[in-house]
Design a protein around this motif. Sequence first.
Motif, PDB file in Angstrom:
ATOM      1  N   GLY A  75     -40.128  10.248  53.410  1.00  0.00           N
ATOM      2  CA  GLY A  75     -39.611  11.557  53.018  1.00  0.00           C
ATOM      3  C   GLY A  75     -40.655  12.512  52.491  1.00  0.00           C
ATOM      4  O   GLY A  75     -40.318  13.504  51.835  1.00  0.00           O
TER       5      GLY A  75
ATOM      6  N   TYR B 119     -42.677  14.597  54.091  1.00  0.00           N
ATOM      7  CA  TYR B 119     -42.987  15.800  54.871  1.00  0.00           C
ATOM      8  C   TYR B 119     -42.035  16.941  54.528  1.00  0.00           C
ATOM      9  O   TYR B 119     -40.848  16.723  54.278  1.00  0.00           O
ATOM     10  CB  TYR B 119     -42.912  15.498  56.369  1.00  0.00           C
ATOM     11  CG  TYR B 119     -44.032  14.608  56.843  1.00  0.00           C
ATOM     12  CD1 TYR B 119     -45.295  15.137  57.096  1.00  0.00           C
ATOM     13  CD2 TYR B 119     -43.844  13.244  57.008  1.00  0.00           C
ATOM     14  CE1 TYR B 119     -46.344  14.319  57.521  1.00  0.00           C
ATOM     15  CE2 TYR B 119     -44.879  12.414  57.432  1.00  0.00           C
ATOM     16  CZ  TYR B 119     -46.126  12.962  57.676  1.00  0.00           C
ATOM     17  OH  TYR B 119     -47.159  12.153  58.079  1.00  0.00           O
ATOM     18  N   ASP B 120     -42.589  18.151  54.533  1.00  0.00           N
ATOM     19  CA  ASP B 120     -41.762  19.334  54.270  1.00  0.00           C
ATOM     20  C   ASP B 120     -40.880  19.670  55.464  1.00  0.00           C
ATOM     21  O   ASP B 120     -39.787  20.228  55.299  1.00  0.00           O
ATOM     22  CB  ASP B 120     -42.657  20.532  53.943  1.00  0.00           C
ATOM     23  CG  ASP B 120     -43.448  20.309  52.666  1.00  0.00           C
ATOM     24  OD1 ASP B 120     -42.825  20.100  51.615  1.00  0.00           O
ATOM     25  OD2 ASP B 120     -44.695  20.313  52.748  1.00  0.00           O
TER      26      ASP B 120
ATOM     27  N   SER C  20     -35.772  15.390  55.009  1.00  0.00           N
ATOM     28  CA  SER C  20     -36.754  16.361  55.498  1.00  0.00           C
ATOM     29  C   SER C  20     -36.148  17.173  56.646  1.00  0.00           C
ATOM     30  O   SER C  20     -35.577  16.593  57.574  1.00  0.00           O
ATOM     31  CB  SER C  20     -38.009  15.636  56.007  1.00  0.00           C
ATOM     32  OG  SER C  20     -38.583  14.838  55.003  1.00  0.00           O
TER      33      SER C  20
END
Length: 225
Positions: free
Chosen positions: A43, A45-46, A73
């Motif tokens: 989790g 990553y934007d 995400s």
Amino acid sequence: MRILVVEDDAETADYVVRGLTEAGHTVDRAADGREGLFLASDGGYDVLVVDRMLPKLDGLGLVRALRAAGVRSPVLFLTARTGVGDRVEGLEAGADDYLGKPFAFTELAARLNALARRPPLSAEATVLRVGDLEMDLLKRLVTRAGQRIELQPREFRLLEFLMRRAGQVVTRTMLLEGVWDFHFDPKTSVVETHISRLRAKLDREGAPPLIHTMRGAGYCLRAPD
């Protein structure tokens, strides 16, 4: 932003990664669905950019696995599969946006920025409940009044589709597209047959019916009055 690009086409991946890096983002790339799932599972990553057609694990399977694991995400599908049915299927699998190939990089960047600005979503429920009917999506377990109900995979998917739309009328066309991935009428009784089997399993031992036929419209799953 920290972005993961899951794309097996090297030319497309290089183009996207280079453009996002030049825009100041930190970008990782996965060349197949399994690698993408491994990288994205924490989790961190934007936003994720995911192709639909991937080796080892396709984009739909990747997104479904992430959502089942509680990873929130935002996901943008970047794919040549742009039909209405494809877009609906992708969004219902848990994606947040959908952009067709060929694409303009400026639009891709704008969409990713918009996704990153969205407030975090609360964790999606992994247990669905309608009256005394309960479905645990992670354990793949269905119970009614505490009694386990054994369902075949297609029956499970059909029931999940109905439970997510509890109280709403669901048409035969919606079921064909959402459960069987048919974007045409096969002129068979596949829906009616599976609804009948599902009713027999849910309503055993005199339990009040949950699935109601809405004459001329479709079906509705709702808790007994």
